[in-house]
Scaffold this active site. Structure first.
Site, short mmCIF file in Angstrom:
data_model
loop_
_atom_site.label_atom_id
_atom_site.label_comp_id
_atom_site.label_asym_id
_atom_site.label_seq_id
_atom_site.Cartn_x
_atom_site.Cartn_y
_atom_site.Cartn_z
N ASP A 37 0.84 -1.20 0.00
CA ASP A 37 0.00 0.00 0.00
C ASP A 37 0.88 1.25 0.00
O ASP A 37 1.64 1.48 0.94
CB ASP A 37 -0.89 -0.02 1.24
CG ASP A 37 -2.02 0.98 1.20
OD1 ASP A 37 -2.03 1.84 0.30
OD2 ASP A 37 -2.91 0.91 2.07
N ASP A 38 0.79 2.06 -1.06
CA ASP A 38 1.57 3.30 -1.17
C ASP A 38 3.07 3.04 -1.28
O ASP A 38 3.88 3.80 -0.76
CB ASP A 38 1.33 4.23 0.04
CG ASP A 38 0.00 4.96 -0.03
OD1 ASP A 38 -0.77 4.71 -0.96
OD2 ASP A 38 -0.24 5.80 0.86
N CYS A 71 -5.48 4.90 -3.80
CA CYS A 71 -5.71 3.50 -3.42
C CYS A 71 -6.92 2.86 -4.08
O CYS A 71 -6.80 1.88 -4.80
CB CYS A 71 -5.84 3.40 -1.90
SG CYS A 71 -4.33 3.81 -1.01
N ASP A 308 -0.26 -0.57 -4.95
CA ASP A 308 -1.45 0.06 -5.53
C ASP A 308 -1.15 1.41 -6.15
O ASP A 308 -1.85 1.86 -7.05
CB ASP A 308 -2.57 0.18 -4.49
CG ASP A 308 -2.17 0.98 -3.26
OD1 ASP A 308 -0.99 1.35 -3.12
OD2 ASP A 308 -3.07 1.24 -2.42
N ASN A 309 -0.12 2.09 -5.69
CA ASN A 309 0.31 3.37 -6.28
C ASN A 309 1.68 3.71 -5.73
O ASN A 309 2.18 3.08 -4.81
CB ASN A 309 -0.69 4.50 -5.98
CG ASN A 309 -1.06 4.64 -4.51
OD1 ASN A 309 -2.15 4.26 -4.10
ND2 ASN A 309 -0.15 5.18 -3.71
#
Length: 504
Positions: A37-38, A71, A308-309
């Site tokens: 995540d991130d 997200c 996700d990014n």
């Protein structure tokens, strides 16, 4: 016809068969998809177990991007294989974002998970699903279609890694603040258990495990055993860090003052915590690989690692956050190992998160709807001959939602704000659409009429906006190409990606 029949014979007989010159495995390949995540590509490159166990024995993608650096839009694109303009999910909150928006639009009824389940796969969701889940669902223990097993936070504060609840196959289970409750480790336990039981209890059925950590998302709480790790670590001081001259940038960047010493110190603190929190994710990766090896399944399993990014920390004077069109936010890691993947392969084709779903479909010999925008990565990582490929990828930033949870008990499941995200929600950053091209240009068209154009090969840190000096022909090419891609989907979108419009 031959492809579908070949798969049916594999499942029916459970033995290796040869069909049209190809040897099929006794069982279709398993798939493990690990999603951080991130996690930006630069930080991911520091993960030792990912490198040793997935990247080195597999393939790494050097130009792998997200369509929207946020997200929930990214996660929906992962599940649907569609760009945001076709999912209509642009943010993390309703009406056009978050779990609530996704649920209300009925998007969950047809995803890569339902397609894999229809193809005979056991499926498991382990970890973070969509922002705000299960807000407005029929119950707190709602499970979306397609999932054989389900382990996802449905209450408490999972972003903090402690004091949360998990929906475990329809039952809410509370976790506290003991070391054993650390969420990344619990996700690791659940993933390994699912893999082990799938192999031992369902030996003729392939599995798909979607393993989604909350790390390294802020507050980026490290595991207690890693609380003192990486002493003195600072955010990289690239030449874009706290950029001195932003006079070429759009107004929303020009208006940002230089970062203060206090802001830089906070960025350094957050960078170290993010890297500390990734140590447990690295251990999760090793546990998964070790378990597959022990069970004799490693050679028949594809293992993907991605995010996700991306994430920026101090570049162009921006505090920690995402959502921009800059490389730090859009470029994400992707490594894969598995049957037929060439070891140490480096892939430079332009790829995106919309490509996961069709990739899993091809691995599983499943079926997908015609509206899927992405394309399978299988020929790339197997070194096969690849036909026409994407030459331009659409990037975008939709309206940032300002919605709040409908009930207090869901507050901890919503995205905690990064400092930059708070600024973005104050509308400092305008909406944009743009292109990232295979020949290394980034083109950004803001809704307010401003533009950016970067030649990334010559300007890796995107210090010089070349739009004002660009020729009218180049400007027109980018604008018309973006319009052609933005207005369509499916096969027509893929065709538009492969070449600029005629006349350019």
């Amino acid at each position: 016809m031959a492809k579908s029949l070949g798969r049916g014979l594999r499942l029916g007989l459970g033995i290796a068969l040869t069909w049209a010159g190809s040897t099929f495995a006794a069982q279709p390949p398993n798939i493990v998809f690990i999603l951080a995540d991130d996690l930006d590509a630069a930080a991911a490159s520091k993960m030792e177990q990912v490198k040793a166990l997935i990247t080195d024995p597999g393939a790494s993608f050097q130009k792998h991007y997200v369509n929207v650096s946020l997200c929930c839009p990214s996660r929906v694109s992962t599940l649907r294989g569609q760009f945001a303009h076709n999912t209509t999910i642009y943010g993390n909150n309703a009406p056009n974002g978050g779990f609530e928006g996704t649920y209300n639009k009925g998007i969950e009824s047809s995803t890569v998970v339902t397609w894999l389940q229809d193809a005979g796969y056991r499926t498991a969701m382990v970890g973070k699903y969509l922002n705000g889940y299960p807000n407005t669902a029929p119950s707190d223990t709602y499970i979306p279609p397609g999932w054989t097993e389900w382990y996802s936070p449905n209450g408490g504060s999972p972003y903090s890694q402690f004091d949360y609840q998990l929906n475990e196959n329809g039952t809410s289970v509370s976790y506290g603040h003991a070391d054993a409750d650390y969420l990344t480790d619990v996700i690791s336990d659940k993933a390994v258990d699912f893999i082990r039981r799938s192999v031992t209890d369902h030996p003729t059925q392939p599995f798909f495990a979607y393993v989604a950590t909350y790390a390294p998302h802020l507050p980026a709480t490290p595991a207690p055993r890693h609380a003192d790790a990486l002493p003195g670590l600072q955010a990289p001081r690239t030449n874009s860090f706290n950029e001195a001259d932003v006079s070429d940038k759009p107004a929303w960047v020009r208006d940002a003052p230089l970062l203060t010493d206090g802001q830089v110190a906070l960025i350094d603190e957050q960078y170290r915590k993010r890297r500390q929190s990734l140590l447990a994710v690295d251990e999760l990766v090793k546990r998964v690989i070790d378990t597959l090896t022990e069970l004799g399944q490693l050679e028949n399993t594809y293992v993907f690692f991605t995010s996700d990014n991306g994430y920026h920390q101090g570049q162009h004077r921006l505090e920690s956050g995402k959502m921009t069109a800059y490389e730090e936010d859009l470029l994400i890691p992707l490594s894969v190992r598995g049957p037929g993947v060439k070891p140490t392969a480096t892939i430079t084709a332009l790829t995106a998160n919309v490509d996961y779903a069709p990739t899993f479909v091809e691995i599983a010999s499943a079926m997908q709807p015609d509206w899927v925008d992405g394309r399978s990565l299988v020929p790339l990582f197997k070194g096969s001959t690849v036909g026409p490929w994407r030459q331009a990828l659409m990037i975008s930033h939709g309206e940032v939602d300002k919605g709040t949870a409908r009930a207090l008990r869901y507050a901890g499941l919503l995205e905690p704000d990064d400092p930059f995200d708070k600024s973005a929600q104050a509308t400092i950053i305008p909406m944009f659409k743009g292109l990232r091209t295979a020949d290394d240009f980034t083109y950004v068209a803001y809704l307010n009429g401003e533009y950016e154009l970067y030649e990334n090969t010559k300007d890796l840190r995107q210090l010089r906006n070349r739009y004002e000096g660009a020729s009218e022909r180049q400007r027109a090419k980018m604008a018309s190409w973006l319009e052609a891609i933005d207005g369509t989907g499916g096969a027509a979108l893929r065709a538009a990606e492969e070449r600029p419009p005629k006349g350019h």
